[in-house]
Design an enzyme around this catalytic site. Structure first.
Site, short mmCIF file in Angstrom:
data_model
loop_
_atom_site.label_atom_id
_atom_site.label_comp_id
_atom_site.label_asym_id
_atom_site.label_seq_id
_atom_site.Cartn_x
_atom_site.Cartn_y
_atom_site.Cartn_z
N PHE A 96 0.83 -1.20 0.00
CA PHE A 96 0.00 0.00 0.00
C PHE A 96 0.87 1.26 0.00
O PHE A 96 1.82 1.38 0.77
CB PHE A 96 -0.90 -0.02 1.23
CG PHE A 96 -1.86 1.14 1.31
CD1 PHE A 96 -3.04 1.14 0.59
CD2 PHE A 96 -1.59 2.22 2.14
CE1 PHE A 96 -3.92 2.19 0.67
CE2 PHE A 96 -2.47 3.28 2.24
CZ PHE A 96 -3.63 3.27 1.49
N ASN A 199 -3.01 2.22 10.50
CA ASN A 199 -3.80 2.55 9.32
C ASN A 199 -4.17 1.21 8.69
O ASN A 199 -3.54 0.75 7.73
CB ASN A 199 -3.02 3.41 8.33
CG ASN A 199 -3.82 3.69 7.07
OD1 ASN A 199 -5.04 3.57 7.04
ND2 ASN A 199 -3.12 4.06 6.00
N PRO A 200 -5.20 0.55 9.23
CA PRO A 200 -5.54 -0.80 8.78
C PRO A 200 -6.36 -0.77 7.50
O PRO A 200 -6.89 0.28 7.10
CB PRO A 200 -6.38 -1.33 9.94
CG PRO A 200 -7.12 -0.11 10.42
CD PRO A 200 -6.13 1.03 10.27
#
Length: 304
Positions: A96, A199-200
């Site tokens: 990500f 920040n899942p």
């Protein structure tokens, strides 16, 4: 002159690239056109009005880079790095890409760790679902007294976070592979952590991102949080925080702007937190859960 591109100057190339990227719907066309030009020239940045001579082959190389961006390949993947707060991080496909809005999340963790350090402590910070390690590295580099543990499930993310930690962070930053849903994750740290930050993945399954850079290039593991509301993984983060945090420790967790009430409810339902609130991001959207660990309850137990 041998070795110098005799075509248009850099300003013309950048103007043309910006027009192409604008037509393709790229959100920041001129910024990206300049960044690609700098990358092609091997420079950290360029100013068209003070541009160096263009090397032979620049036009073809730049056109190829612009075409990749026109097809909505993320700029960070093309140039191989991104800037997050005060550090430059390597970025790779399969992990990500950290976004600017997450810098607000990192700031809250940095502030809390700094407050612990100011009281003479050595703050212990756990970054769950670390990805590139952006938050973990920020805390480590901005709060010298901190001890940081970064966790991710993905092989690619763990490898990349370890690279970024080794490049810019201290030896006190440890990157481990693990699943936040595992109730034994970091069990040796239960009740000792000062800050849990995350920040899942939190996107619901029916909310496919519109931006091609996210939809087509960020890994599903880092996007979709599980369950009908996308909050299975965030709830696991909250449960882990209730277990890991010392009394008075702080949970900081990013979520979607439509999930603020659900995130607060999930934290309140554990019975482990007080001062449960939502903090807006830089655009004023409700994007971050903040909650303080209290001493009188533990997840799954009756009040002590």
């Amino acid at each position: 002159m041998s070795g110098v591109d005799a075509g248009p100057g850099l300003r013309a190339y950048v103007d043309g690239a910006a027009a192409v990227l604008t037509e393709a719907g790229v959100p920041s066309p001129r910024h990206d056109a300049l960044a690609l030009a700098a990358y092609a020239l091997g420079l950290p940045r360029v100013e068209p009005v003070m541009a160096p001579p263009l090397p032979e082959g620049f036009a073809a190389q730049y056109a190829e880079l612009v075409e990749r961006r026109r097809s909505r390949e993320p700029l960070q993947h093309i140039v191989g790095h991104t800037v997050f707060r005060y550090v430059t991080l390597r970025v790779e496909p399969g992990v990500f890409v950290p976004r600017p809005e997450t810098e607000t999340v990192a700031q809250l963790a940095v502030d809390e760790a700094a407050a612990v350090a100011a009281r003479g402590g050595s703050p212990l910070v756990v970054d769950l679902c670390t990805g590139t390690g952006a938050i973990a590295v920020s805390v480590d580099t901005e709060v010298a007294a901190s001890r940081v543990v970064a966790v991710d499930l993905s092989d690619e993310a763990v490898g990349l976070a370890r690279h970024n930690a080794g490049a810019v962070a201290s030896r006190a930053l440890r990157v481990v592979q693990g699943d936040v849903r595992d109730p034994a994750l970091l069990a040796e740290l239960d009740g000792t952590v000062d800050v849990v930050v995350s920040n899942p993945p939190y996107i619901p399954p029916d909310a496919v991102p519109l931006d091609p850079e996210v939809r087509d290039h960020d890994p599903d593991l880092a996007l979709y949080g599980g369950g009908s509301d996308g909050l299975d993984v965030p709830r696991a983060v909250i449960a882990a925080a209730a277990r890991l945090l010392a009394p008075g420790g702080l949970l900081v967790m990013e979520h979607a702007e439509v999930q603020d009430a659900q995130a607060r409810a999930a934290a309140a339902a554990t019975g482990a937190f007080e001062d449960v609130r939502t903090v807006p991001d830089l655009t004023g959207r409700p994007r971050t859960l903040v909650a303080r660990r209290i001493a009188r309850a533990v997840v799954g137990d009756s009040p002590a």
